[in-house]
Write a protein that holds these residues in place. Structure first.
Motif, short mmCIF file in Angstrom:
data_model
loop_
_atom_site.label_atom_id
_atom_site.label_comp_id
_atom_site.label_asym_id
_atom_site.label_seq_id
_atom_site.Cartn_x
_atom_site.Cartn_y
_atom_site.Cartn_z
N SER A 166 67.16 -11.56 -37.41
CA SER A 166 65.94 -11.88 -38.15
C SER A 166 65.88 -13.36 -38.52
CB SER A 166 65.86 -11.03 -39.42
OG SER A 166 66.89 -11.37 -40.34
N GLU A 167 67.05 -14.02 -38.63
CA GLU A 167 67.07 -15.45 -38.93
C GLU A 167 66.96 -16.30 -37.68
OE1 GLU A 167 66.99 -16.87 -41.84
OE2 GLU A 167 67.04 -14.96 -42.92
N GLN A 168 67.20 -15.69 -36.51
CA GLN A 168 67.12 -16.43 -35.26
C GLN A 168 65.69 -16.65 -34.82
OE1 GLN A 168 69.73 -14.25 -32.47
NE2 GLN A 168 70.80 -16.19 -32.15
N THR A 169 64.81 -15.73 -35.15
CA THR A 169 63.44 -15.78 -34.66
C THR A 169 62.48 -15.39 -35.77
OG1 THR A 169 61.87 -14.82 -33.08
CG2 THR A 169 63.68 -13.42 -33.80
N ASP A 170 61.25 -15.86 -35.65
CA ASP A 170 60.23 -15.51 -36.65
C ASP A 170 59.72 -14.09 -36.45
OD1 ASP A 170 60.41 -18.01 -37.77
OD2 ASP A 170 58.82 -18.86 -36.50
N LYS A 171 59.93 -13.52 -35.28
CA LYS A 171 59.46 -12.16 -35.02
C LYS A 171 60.43 -11.15 -35.63
CE LYS A 171 58.26 -8.89 -31.36
NZ LYS A 171 58.17 -8.64 -29.89
N GLN A 172 59.96 -10.42 -36.61
CA GLN A 172 60.78 -9.41 -37.26
C GLN A 172 60.60 -8.08 -36.54
OE1 GLN A 172 62.87 -10.50 -39.74
NE2 GLN A 172 61.97 -12.43 -39.09
N SER A 173 61.70 -7.45 -36.18
CA SER A 173 61.64 -6.22 -35.40
C SER A 173 62.70 -5.26 -35.89
CB SER A 173 61.86 -6.54 -33.91
OG SER A 173 61.79 -5.36 -33.13
N ALA A 174 62.41 -3.97 -35.72
CA ALA A 174 63.39 -2.94 -36.08
C ALA A 174 64.57 -2.98 -35.11
CB ALA A 174 62.73 -1.56 -36.06
N LEU A 175 65.65 -2.30 -35.47
CA LEU A 175 66.86 -2.33 -34.66
C LEU A 175 67.40 -0.92 -34.50
CD1 LEU A 175 69.25 -3.87 -33.28
CD2 LEU A 175 70.34 -3.90 -35.53
N LYS B 49 68.90 -6.28 -26.86
CA LYS B 49 67.70 -6.40 -26.04
C LYS B 49 66.46 -6.09 -26.87
CE LYS B 49 70.27 -7.24 -22.47
NZ LYS B 49 70.33 -8.61 -21.91
N GLN B 50 65.40 -6.83 -26.58
CA GLN B 50 64.12 -6.60 -27.26
C GLN B 50 63.26 -5.66 -26.42
OE1 GLN B 50 62.74 -7.95 -30.41
NE2 GLN B 50 61.52 -6.15 -29.86
N LEU B 51 63.07 -4.45 -26.90
CA LEU B 51 62.14 -3.52 -26.29
C LEU B 51 60.78 -3.67 -26.98
CD1 LEU B 51 64.41 -0.36 -25.91
CD2 LEU B 51 64.14 -2.30 -24.36
N ARG B 52 59.82 -2.90 -26.54
CA ARG B 52 58.48 -3.03 -27.13
C ARG B 52 58.46 -2.73 -28.63
NH1 ARG B 52 54.30 0.11 -28.44
NH2 ARG B 52 55.44 1.97 -27.81
N PRO B 53 59.03 -1.60 -29.07
CA PRO B 53 58.91 -1.30 -30.50
C PRO B 53 60.10 -1.75 -31.34
CG PRO B 53 59.55 0.69 -29.32
CD PRO B 53 59.54 -0.44 -28.32
N GLY C 71 67.39 9.42 -21.29
CA GLY C 71 66.07 10.00 -21.51
C GLY C 71 65.60 9.85 -22.95
N PHE C 72 66.54 9.95 -23.88
CA PHE C 72 66.19 9.82 -25.29
C PHE C 72 65.70 8.40 -25.59
CE2 PHE C 72 67.28 8.96 -29.73
CZ PHE C 72 66.67 10.03 -30.36
N LEU C 73 66.40 7.39 -25.07
CA LEU C 73 66.00 6.01 -25.32
C LEU C 73 64.68 5.68 -24.63
CD1 LEU C 73 69.41 4.11 -25.03
CD2 LEU C 73 68.18 4.80 -27.10
N GLU C 74 64.44 6.26 -23.46
CA GLU C 74 63.15 6.07 -22.80
C GLU C 74 62.02 6.64 -23.65
OE1 GLU C 74 63.48 7.80 -18.97
OE2 GLU C 74 64.69 6.17 -18.12
N GLY C 75 62.26 7.80 -24.23
CA GLY C 75 61.26 8.37 -25.12
C GLY C 75 61.05 7.53 -26.37
N MET C 76 62.14 6.97 -26.91
CA MET C 76 62.02 6.14 -28.11
C MET C 76 61.22 4.87 -27.82
SD MET C 76 63.35 7.36 -30.88
CE MET C 76 63.37 5.81 -31.78
N SER C 77 61.33 4.34 -26.59
CA SER C 77 60.63 3.11 -26.26
C SER C 77 59.11 3.28 -26.25
CB SER C 77 61.09 2.59 -24.89
OG SER C 77 60.73 3.51 -23.86
N MET C 78 58.64 4.54 -26.23
CA MET C 78 57.21 4.81 -26.22
C MET C 78 56.66 5.14 -27.60
SD MET C 78 56.75 4.27 -23.09
CE MET C 78 55.02 4.69 -23.01
N VAL C 79 57.53 5.17 -28.60
CA VAL C 79 57.12 5.55 -29.95
C VAL C 79 56.78 4.29 -30.74
CG1 VAL C 79 57.84 6.67 -32.10
CG2 VAL C 79 58.52 7.62 -29.89
N ASP C 80 55.75 4.40 -31.56
CA ASP C 80 55.36 3.27 -32.40
C ASP C 80 56.21 3.30 -33.67
OD1 ASP C 80 54.07 1.16 -33.54
OD2 ASP C 80 52.36 2.33 -34.27
#
Length: 658
Positions: free
Chosen positions: A557-566, A520-524, A647-656
């Protein structure tokens, strides 16, 4: 303190003189037991110490907590510690001293002999070989008992600003602006004002006669308006200076974790200065350097020309006639195809992270593209599914040219490169890349007592026995298995068999995640969690989970041009925890020719991957009060209780995440 490469020999001479003994062992070498590079570096160093007749003990450790405990348990005779693959990221003097202080708190009444023993432990010399960055600045510039083997960054002035900022902090001393001082600010201000008025009055009286002839001189009275006092200005300037240098140091640490020169390469540099190099030690250095190719490819490209020249120096005349004792090294074309020489061509392509990501081989369309590519290469499927050792000699000789003929059309322009192969007489040859996969598999699974071959499990073993063997002791046993494999080609070939089985599990699990759209693609960042499956148990090992994360990250990373952390996690039902690994966004490399593979260093600098998940994990754990264990030498690995995961993953979703 830090030691540049030109002073490696002087530092080693100091170590040798301090640890030579005929009766006791004064030297202990701690090694990160899940790191192939650290294993190879420790193997080279152990050979040096053996030839120098220095008694020593090699002790593998799984994390900083175990490292701390082992240091506390050392005998009083141990005067020197060497850390390989660990120690760079933490303030060792404070970290190890805190353990001693905790022990002192238990026994407050100690005799003089016991106090002297503790003083001797505090005077121990610690030598650090570690490729993890950033350095802890206290280790580099703040302690004479900690010797960091620098790979040239400090000596070249790349950390000059950080060094000056850290030295300024040492000169300023501890920050005294505590809560108690804030409560007494008003009283201090009044007393400072009164004292300042008296000082200015006295100063004016003393200089009045000398300045009486000057028309511009004006005498100040206590009732006249005053400029801010020197003490106030001085206090303000000190606070401002402290804030500036703290910002410099903080910016250095907040850049994120990265890899620098491999440990095996550093120890081999020491060996070169000692003038005692050998083919076997060079092979270990090449394997250790190749181990970082997956995480830091720019390092491999920068160091490979040096290793290639060293191979040519130690093997000036390659013997084409095979013999039983032929252990020479040769440079020859290599492929980014997983264990090609020990598999079939078809399976090696299917399980290759590089080829699989670009052809999307986890899909039916991807497999059709692979069949079409093999047809263009003139390789029938029946031939591609034959064991490579039994394949046609014409195909073996022409594989390089056939791959290059179709590489650009299928976006695999980097599939061919130059590598190093070691011959093992009549028992075959192994490339450095295959050796890395074999040793890594042995570190992950040992000789076979894992979930991927349950037929080898002892049926009489109880559940309690299994729980006791989970974790660190199993990893330590695997370390010695990998240690032996570097000298035993039969065990190394067994490790290749283990690597194939593990890679099958990785591709099976990764393909299932992609087919089910479970990433799943989250914000960060992207997120994937493993909660069930036939191979779930093996992913409780952080090295295996990192292998899966690398495969998934490259495919996405090869499926899409948007590079994102995992961020990827796996459930460990026996311990009721999740093991979580974070990887930064990948930098998609350009296609290079074989001759360009070691060039373009300026571009390589831009491809350095920095991992900021270690900082983010610590921050979110503090904010959410989650029960986490951040103990691995890789800062981007964390273990968290199952109940605290949400709760930990919710907190991670708010971190840049950068």
């Amino acid at each position: 303190m830090h030691v540049p490469p030109t002073s490696y020999v002087a530092a080693f001479d100091t170590l040798r003189q301090a640890t030579r003994s005929r009766t006791t062992c004064r030297l202990v070498v701690f090694v990160a037991c899940l790191d192939v590079d650290a294993l190879c570096g420790a193997k080279i160093l152990a050979g040096i110490l053996k030839r120098e007749m220095v008694p020593h003990r090699v002790s593998p450790v799984t994390g900083y907590a175990e490292l701390r405990a082992r240091c506390t348990e050392l005998d009083d005779d141990v005067s020197t510690i060497v850390m390989i693959g660990c120690g760079a990221l933490v303030d060792l003097s404070t970290y190890l001293e805190d353990e001693q202080r905790e022990d002192e708190g238990e026994d407050e009444e100690e005799d003089e002999e016991e106090l002297e023993r503790r003083r001797m432990k505090q005077r121990r010399k610690i030598y650090v070989f570690d490729s993890h960055r950033p350095w802890n600045l206290q280790n580099l510039f703040g302690s004479e008992n900690i010797v960091c083997f620098d790979d040239g960054d400090v000596g070249d002035g790349l950390l000059e600003a950080e060094r000056q900022a850290f030295q300024t902090l040492l000169e300023l001393g501890p920050d005294e602006s505590s809560d108690e001082e804030e409560g007494s600010d008003e009283e201090d201000k009044d007393s400072d004002d009164e004292q300042e008025i008296e000082d200015e009055t006295q100063e004016s009286n003393d200089t009045a006669e000398a300045e009486n002839s000057s028309p511009s001189s004006k005498r100040k009275s206590p009732s006249s308006p005053r400029s801010p006092s020197p003490s106030a200005r001085r206090q303000k300037s000190v606070k401002q200076l402290r804030q500036e240098v703290e910002d410099v140091v903080g910016a250095y640490y907040s850049k994120g974790a990265m890899f620098s020169t491999p440990v095996a390469s550093q120890v081999y540099t020491l060996l070169s200065f000692l003038g005692d190099t050998s083919i076997h030690d060079l092979w270990l250095s090449i394997v250790g350097t190749t181990a970082l190719d997956r995480h830091a490819p720019q390092l491999y490209r920068r160091l490979f020309p040096l290793l290639r020249d060293e191979v040519a120096r130690l093997n000036p005349h390659t013997n084409l006639k095979l013999s039983a004792d032929d252990n020479t090294l040769i440079t020859q074309p290599d492929y980014r195809i997983f264990l090609l020489r020990h598999w079939t061509l078809y399976d090696a392509l299917i399980h290759s992270p590089y080829v699989s990501a670009r052809l999307e081989l986890w899909t039916d369309d991807g497999k059709k593209r692979l069949h079409h590519m093999l047809a263009k290469m003139g390789v029938p499927l029946t031939v591609a599914r034959e064991r490579w050792t039994h394949a046609d000699m014409v195909l073996k000789r022409e594989l390089r040219s056939r791959l290059q003929s179709v590489a650009e059309g299928y976006n695999i322009g980097n599939v061919v490169r130059t590598g190093v192969t070691r011959k093992f007489g009549f028992r075959g040859a192994v490339t450095a890349g295959d050796a890395v996969e074999a040793v890594a598999a042995l570190l992950e699974s040992g000789r076979g007592q894992t979930a991927i071959d349950k037929e080898n499990v002892n049926p009489d073993k109880t559940e309690e026995d299994e729980k006791e063997n989970v974790g660190t002791q199993e990893w330590v046993d695997n370390f010695w298995c990998g240690w032996d494999a570097l000298d035993d080609v039969e065990l190394l070939l067994h490790g290749i068999d283990r690597a194939r089985m593990i890679q099958k599990a990785v591709v099976r699990t990764g393909s299932a995640l992609l087919d089910k759209d479970a990433v799943k693609q989250l914000r960060p960042f992207r997120l994937a969690m493993l909660r069930d499956g036939p191979d779930l148990e093996i992913f409780s090992n952080p090295v295996t989970l990192t292998r899966l994360a690398t495969w998934v990250s490259e495919c996405k990373s090869e499926q899409t041009d948007k590079q994102s952390a995992l961020v990827i996690g796996a459930l460990d039902s026996k311990r009721d925890t999740y093991t979580i690994v974070g990887l930064p966004a990948r930098v998609r490399p350009r296609n290079r020719t074989e001759d360009e593979d070691e060039e373009d260093e300026e571009e390589d600098d831009e491809e350095v991957l920095r991992n900021s998940f270690g900082i983010a994990f610590q921050q979110v754990a503090q904010e959410t009060n989650a029960r986490v264990k951040i103990d691995c030498f890789e800062s981007s690995v964390v273990e968290i209780k199952r109940d605290d995961l949400t709760g930990f993953l919710e907190g991670m979703s708010m971190v840049d995440i950068r």
